[in-house]
Design a protein around this motif. Structure first.
Motif, PDB file in Angstrom:
ATOM      1  N   ALA A   8       0.866  -1.093  -0.112  1.00  0.00           N
ATOM      2  CA  ALA A   8       0.095  -0.024  -0.043  1.00  0.00           C
ATOM      3  C   ALA A   8       1.016   1.229  -0.121  1.00  0.00           C
ATOM      4  CB  ALA A   8      -0.735  -0.149   1.172  1.00  0.00           C
ATOM      5  N   PRO A   9       0.394   2.304  -0.374  1.00  0.00           N
ATOM      6  CA  PRO A   9       1.373   3.456  -0.319  1.00  0.00           C
ATOM      7  C   PRO A   9       2.053   3.669   0.976  1.00  0.00           C
ATOM      8  CG  PRO A   9      -0.599   4.345  -0.997  1.00  0.00           C
ATOM      9  CD  PRO A   9      -0.945   2.705  -0.844  1.00  0.00           C
ATOM     10  N   GLN A  10       3.409   3.813   0.963  1.00  0.00           N
ATOM     11  CA  GLN A  10       4.370   3.921   2.040  1.00  0.00           C
ATOM     12  C   GLN A  10       4.316   2.548   3.010  1.00  0.00           C
ATOM     13  OE1 GLN A  10       4.271   7.956   3.524  1.00  0.00           O
ATOM     14  NE2 GLN A  10       3.136   8.745   1.777  1.00  0.00           N
ATOM     15  N   HIS A  11       4.098   1.635   2.574  1.00  0.00           N
ATOM     16  CA  HIS A  11       4.148   0.502   3.150  1.00  0.00           C
ATOM     17  C   HIS A  11       4.542  -0.658   2.300  1.00  0.00           C
ATOM     18  CE1 HIS A  11       1.722  -3.071   5.640  1.00  0.00           C
ATOM     19  NE2 HIS A  11       3.084  -2.794   5.747  1.00  0.00           N
ATOM     20  N   ILE A  12       6.111  -1.028   2.685  1.00  0.00           N
ATOM     21  CA  ILE A  12       6.936  -1.969   1.816  1.00  0.00           C
ATOM     22  C   ILE A  12       7.040  -3.231   2.908  1.00  0.00           C
ATOM     23  CG2 ILE A  12       9.161  -2.460   0.718  1.00  0.00           C
ATOM     24  CD1 ILE A  12       9.049   0.622   0.122  1.00  0.00           C
ATOM     25  N   GLU A  13       7.035  -4.303   2.419  1.00  0.00           N
ATOM     26  CA  GLU A  13       7.313  -5.547   3.173  1.00  0.00           C
ATOM     27  C   GLU A  13       8.552  -6.481   2.364  1.00  0.00           C
ATOM     28  OE1 GLU A  13       4.055  -7.505   5.445  1.00  0.00           O
ATOM     29  OE2 GLU A  13       4.565  -9.108   4.152  1.00  0.00           O
ATOM     30  N   LEU A  14       9.346  -6.731   2.889  1.00  0.00           N
ATOM     31  CA  LEU A  14      10.381  -7.661   2.185  1.00  0.00           C
ATOM     32  C   LEU A  14       9.912  -9.124   2.780  1.00  0.00           C
ATOM     33  CD1 LEU A  14      13.054  -6.921   0.971  1.00  0.00           C
ATOM     34  CD2 LEU A  14      14.216  -7.625   3.172  1.00  0.00           C
ATOM     35  N   ARG A  15       9.612  -9.731   1.441  1.00  0.00           N
ATOM     36  CA  ARG A  15       9.210 -11.210   1.580  1.00  0.00           C
ATOM     37  C   ARG A  15      10.194 -12.314   0.820  1.00  0.00           C
ATOM     38  NH1 ARG A  15       2.761 -10.601  -0.327  1.00  0.00           N
ATOM     39  NH2 ARG A  15       2.200  -9.468   1.761  1.00  0.00           N
ATOM     40  N   ASP A  16      10.129 -13.526   1.385  1.00  0.00           N
ATOM     41  CA  ASP A  16      10.761 -14.355   0.768  1.00  0.00           C
ATOM     42  C   ASP A  16      10.064 -15.340  -0.103  1.00  0.00           C
ATOM     43  OD1 ASP A  16      13.429 -15.480   1.120  1.00  0.00           O
ATOM     44  OD2 ASP A  16      12.897 -15.602   3.293  1.00  0.00           O
TER      45      ASP A  16
END
Ligand SMILES: [Zn+2]
Ligand SMILES: [Zn+2]
Length: 341
Positions: A8-16
């Motif tokens: 979402a805007p301004q919401h980054i997640e690092l995923r495997d």
């Protein structure tokens, strides 16, 4: 492998996520450098119509081939590469009209996802817009291929002389790349007009031209001084702000050209002085994206070291700091961040 997902805007997640295998004509590439860009920043800030969330993103990168799909003969595991994230189809109406930047399939088939440890480069890009990176070209410089190709595309149609008065309005990454290209093409002293102090100082340090600080100087006065009162031969708008689009023709000389380079948000409407455009024969151009020809020109600028864009990298950060990197850029700090996955 790890990839940054914009949820979402301004919401980054690092995923495997699972490592895909390259299909026919494709390359699996380990990303060595991925640069932040205005489009990514826009997507981060408020979303992007061409990038429905959740999405992988990031599109300016360089790296090393890990594996090749069937039918790839020109590249092998271990090769270092530079590329852009689109390639024209070569078959649609626009491709046959030598307007490949408008290829009807271009945006549907663009490659996103460079903010990751690896990326699969699709066959159509491998075939047309991907190069061997020479050893003496740094990965960080090679990652500039795409933005630099957008700039060389804009210059394709411009006629210039060493003494041309070129006024570049906006001193973000694109404004400074325009100044670099102007210098490389022989313009003696482009004017770089802006107000962000850090970027003005950078333009000065790099001797990119005459720096005009709008906090203390009136651009039109400076432009007149540099053009025997006529106005700029070429005005390049790089702010993506409506007021500056509308202002730009007033900076051009009679018969001059205005390049509206910084795209505006969807639905934005601009107004121009019709008398000025007609009786002073002002040419408005609004070049979009790039073509294989402009990519090749950009690649040549980089590999010949006529242009070294690396000073535009204001910070280097690991992949898990992508969010903070964008937050800094949003607050006006820095020009481009190199993400090193
Ligand atoms: Zn096409
Ligand atoms: Zn870009």
């Amino acid at each position: 492998m790890k990839a940054a997902i914009l949820l979402a805007p301004q919401h980054i997640e690092l995923r495997d996520i699972a490592q895909a295998e390259p299909a026919v004509g494709e390359l699996l590439v380990r990303v060595r450098v991925a640069l932040t860009d205005g489009t990514d920043l826009k997507a981060y800030r408020r979303g992007h119509p061409k990038m429905p969330m959740p999405t992988r993103f990031g599109h300016e990168f360089s790296g090393d081939v890990i594996a090749t799909g069937a039918g790839v003969h020109d590249f092998a595991p271990g090769d270092a590469i530079a590329c852009v994230h689109t390639a024209p189809c070569g078959e649609c109406y626009w491709c046959t009209q030598a307007q490949e930047e408008l290829c009807s399939r271009l945006m549907r088939t663009m490659l996103l996802g460079a903010y990751a440890e690896t990326i699969i480069v699709p066959a159509h890009i491998v075939a047309r817009n991907l190069f061997h990176k020479p050893e003496n070209l740094a990965y960080e410089a090679a990652a500039f291929l795409e933005p630099l190709a957008c700039v060389t595309h804009a210059w394709d149609a411009l006629r210039i002389q060493p003494e041309s008065c070129v006024a570049i309005v906006g001193n973000g990454g694109f404004g400074l790349l325009h100044a670099m290209v102007a210098k490389a093409l022989g313009v003696r002293e482009p004017l770089i007009i802006g107000r962000n102090q850090e970027r003005l100082d950078l333009a000065r340090t790099l001797h990119l031209g005459r720096v005009v600080d709008t906090k203390t100087e009136d651009p039109l006065t400076v432009i007149r001084e540099c053009s025997e009162g006529r106005g700029a031969d070429i005005v390049i708008e790089c702010t993506g702000a409506r007021e500056i689009w509308e202002l730009a023709p007033s900076l051009a000389r009679r018969g001059g050209t205005v390049v509206l380079f910084g795209g505006l948000p969807t639905g934005e409407v601009v107004a121009f002085d019709a008398q000025r455009l007609h009786y002073d024969e002002i040419t408005l151009r609004s070049p979009f994206h790039l073509t294989p020809r402009s990519v090749r020109r950009a690649f040549d600028f980089l590999t010949s070291h006529q242009i070294d864009p690396r000073p535009l990298i204001s910070a280097r950060r690991p992949l898990h700091e992508l969010g903070p990197a964008f937050a800094d850029l949003l607050s006006g700090k820095g020009v481009k961040v190199a993400i090193l996955p």
